[in-house]
Design a protein around this motif. Structure first.
Motif, short mmCIF file in Angstrom:
data_model
loop_
_atom_site.label_atom_id
_atom_site.label_comp_id
_atom_site.label_asym_id
_atom_site.label_seq_id
_atom_site.Cartn_x
_atom_site.Cartn_y
_atom_site.Cartn_z
N THR A 17 41.34 53.19 52.93
CA THR A 17 42.47 53.74 53.65
C THR A 17 43.59 54.05 52.65
O THR A 17 43.98 53.18 51.87
CB THR A 17 42.99 52.76 54.70
N SER B 154 48.40 55.97 56.73
CA SER B 154 48.26 56.31 58.14
C SER B 154 49.60 56.80 58.65
O SER B 154 50.66 56.43 58.12
CB SER B 154 47.78 55.11 58.96
N TYR C 257 47.26 59.41 62.92
CA TYR C 257 46.09 59.76 62.10
C TYR C 257 45.99 58.79 60.93
O TYR C 257 47.01 58.36 60.38
CB TYR C 257 46.22 61.19 61.57
N VAL C 258 44.77 58.46 60.56
CA VAL C 258 44.51 57.61 59.39
C VAL C 258 43.79 58.45 58.34
O VAL C 258 42.76 59.06 58.63
CB VAL C 258 43.67 56.38 59.76
N TYR D 133 54.98 57.19 58.22
CA TYR D 133 53.72 56.86 57.56
C TYR D 133 53.72 55.41 57.09
O TYR D 133 54.77 54.82 56.84
CB TYR D 133 53.39 57.84 56.43
#
Length: 587
Positions: free
Chosen positions: A265, A268, A278-279, A350
């Motif tokens: 990741t 996000s 959204y990631v 974010y």
């Protein structure tokens, strides 16, 4: 009617229907909420249209409708945050240059105006202006026979731009020459690179300076990195994001992906609506997931830059060196509006891989004066990096290794603002055909003495903050009729500050020499020369090289040993130190 209500009552009391009840209740709630929101929108649009109609029809003087709407739109957008904005049709091209791609047809030079004349201020290497031997300091007299007398900076800039391969004739007057020169050029597509420099700065240590995250920035970083590995056989890397205000989020994700395993990741985003949640994951095999990495940051490192620095820190993929970053954790999206206008709207916040939002200023809750303030210390929350180090939200990216910033004195600001540095660079280039390479060049003592004579003959003077404080003291003391009692002490202070100011060219010789060197080098080696010349004075870069050279320290940072277990606990003290230092001008 009563029968119907009883049936409904039985339905809602039935255990078998309980799950459906919740669904119907939620549906009814959201239905009513949607209707309420739609009503509010319609109501307020009607009010706005009414205000606009009555003002347009009844105001005592004729109003300019477009300006009126523009003012209203700008006021509405700016009341939310500085990044939400209305873009009228006339500004769309400039908007795209700033946020999407900085490509245009032109000659590759910047201009400035002084004394009601237009001069070339900067020439970019390998573009038409440099190829035609147009130099910084040249005065522009006409473009395609159009006199530039009385033209604004924007008007001259518009004349310099045009279609690729179109002809342009520029009449210039070079300092020291008595006659003008006509320069004939072909305009080219001018696209300034996102990566302004890449090279080796130490024993197999690569360095990439990324200035912005516009279209293609990730590809430029990739190419620079692969070239460094091939040409310089680098075994570690410094990614310089200082002063990088950000840009396109997806470009930042790609750059992180070059150095972290596929599937990690990266960042996000979370907004008010599901469509804005959204990631972003690393979607490709990395270029190098193990090379030691340092990211340089400062208070100008913002947005997409902080995504990169935050991911590197949270994934314990590298060390962050410098000062605390800007703290912009907001995501914007651009929407098309009627008549070729645009709206750039903040749609989400974010979050770095650890789950923290680094947004520093709370724009939702403003104080009694309508001003947004930093998020309160009581709301700051700790998060954990991949290796368990403690990091904090709400304060930008706090570096793993803090480097105290250096600020220039007021005399430097005055010399630059009044163009003495620029003019002496022009004078020096006129007298000297060449100099040593940027990494070796040093200003000689005789050259500095010449500079002092140059500015003295042109009656250089400037006002310091101390002068302003003394002037305010005199004004207030006279108003309150206390000045006679303090006049003697006041005159001593004023005399002392004048003496200090007269001595400034001697006292601050080292830093004035540094700025002069940078300007002079740019006249021969352009932007690359400026950057290479700065290396020998760059304390943050030296610290980054030190971190990469001392493998034990680098390992301790990533695993959180000793002082590196908690990053940002003392950020309040660091911010206080930065505020105290900000009275000067940062290097």
């Amino acid at each position: 009617m009563m029968n119907v209500m009883n049936k409904i009552g039985v339905f809602f009391r039935s255990p078998k229907r309980l799950f459906l009840t919740a669904g119907i209740g939620a549906a009814l709630f959201f239905s009513f909420k949607a209707v309420d929101e739609q009503f509010e929108i319609t109501k307020n649009l009607d009010i706005f249209a009414g205000i606009y109609r009555e003002v347009n029809l009844n105001y005592v003087d004729e109003v300019q409708s477009a300006r009126l709407i523009g003012t209203a739109a700008n006021a509405m957008m700016s009341s939310l945050d500085p990044y939400t904005e209305y873009v009228p049709e006339d500004d769309v091209e400039d908007f795209k240059m700033n946020y999407v791609s900085n490509e245009y047809g032109g000659i590759g030079a910047l201009i400035l105006q002084k004394d009601n004349k237009t001069f070339v201020s900067e020439v970019y290497e390998n573009f038409p202006a440099q190829k035609a031997d147009i130099r910084a300091g040249d005065e522009l007299l006409s473009i395609n026979s159009i006199s530039l007398a009385g033209k604004t900076n924007q008007e001259v800039s518009d004349l310099l731009k045009g279609q690729k391969n179109s002809n342009i004739i520029i009449k210039i007057l070079r300092p020291g020459d008595s006659k003008p020169i006509d320069k004939k050029l072909l305009r080219e597509d001018i696209k300034f690179p996102n990566v302004s420099y890449s090279g080796a700065v130490g024993e197999r240590i690569g360095y990439i300076k990324l200035d912005r995250f516009l279209e293609g920035s990730a590809l430029e970083v990739k190419n620079a990195f692969l070239n460094l590995k091939k040409r310089d056989k680098i075994s570690s890397l410094i990614l310089d994001l200082r002063g990088n205000g950000g840009g396109i989020l997806q470009e930042a994700v790609k750059i992180v992906n070059y150095f972290v395993p596929k599937g990690e990741t990266v960042v996000s985003q979370k907004g008010r609506g599901e469509q804005n949640n959204y990631v972003y994951h690393a979607g490709s095999i990395p270029l190098d997931s193990t090379i030691p990495l340092v990211v340089l940051v400062d208070d100008g490192t913002a947005s997409a830059s902080e995504i990169v620095a935050g991911a590197v820190q949270d994934l314990d993929r590298g060390a962050v060196v410098g000062q605390s970053s800007f703290g912009k954790g907001l995501v914007q999206q651009t929407f098309k509006l009627p008549y070729n206008t645009l709206a750039k709207v903040t749609i989400a916040k974010y979050y770095t891989p650890s789950g923290r939002c680094i947004q520093k200023i709370d724009y939702l809750h403003k104080n009694s004066r309508g001003q947004a303030e930093n998020i309160a210390d009581s709301l700051i929350t700790e998060f954990r990096t991949k290796n368990g180090r403690v990091v904090y939200d709400g304060r930008g990216i706090t570096p793993d290794v803090y480097v105290k910033p250096y600020y220039f004195s007021s005399v430097i600001a005055a010399l630059v603002e009044d163009n003495f540095i620029f003019d002496y660079g022009t004078y020096y280039r006129q007298k000297n055909n060449g100099i040593k390479n940027p990494k070796e060049y040093r200003l000689k003592p005789d050259d500095y003495d010449n500079f002092v004579r140059y500015v003295t003959e042109r009656h250089f003077s400037f006002t310091t903050k101390s002068d302003n404080v003394l002037n305010d003291l005199e004004r207030v003391a006279k108003k309150e009729k206390y000045f006679d009692q303090i006049q003697a002490q006041y005159e001593v202070l004023k005399s002392k500050t004048k003496q200090n100011r007269d001595d400034d060219l001697k006292q601050f010789k080292p830093e004035i020499s540094q700025v002069l060197e940078n300007e002079i080098i740019s006249r021969y080696y352009y932007q690359r020369g400026r950057i290479e010349a700065s290396f020998k004075y760059d304390t943050e870069l030296k610290e980054a090289i030190k971190v990469l050279s001392q493998k034990e320290q680098y390992a301790n940072i990533l695993k959180g040993a000793g002082d590196y277990k908690i990053i940002g606990k003392n950020s309040a003290q660091l911010r206080t130190a930065d505020v105290k230092m900000s009275a000067g001008n940062k290097r």
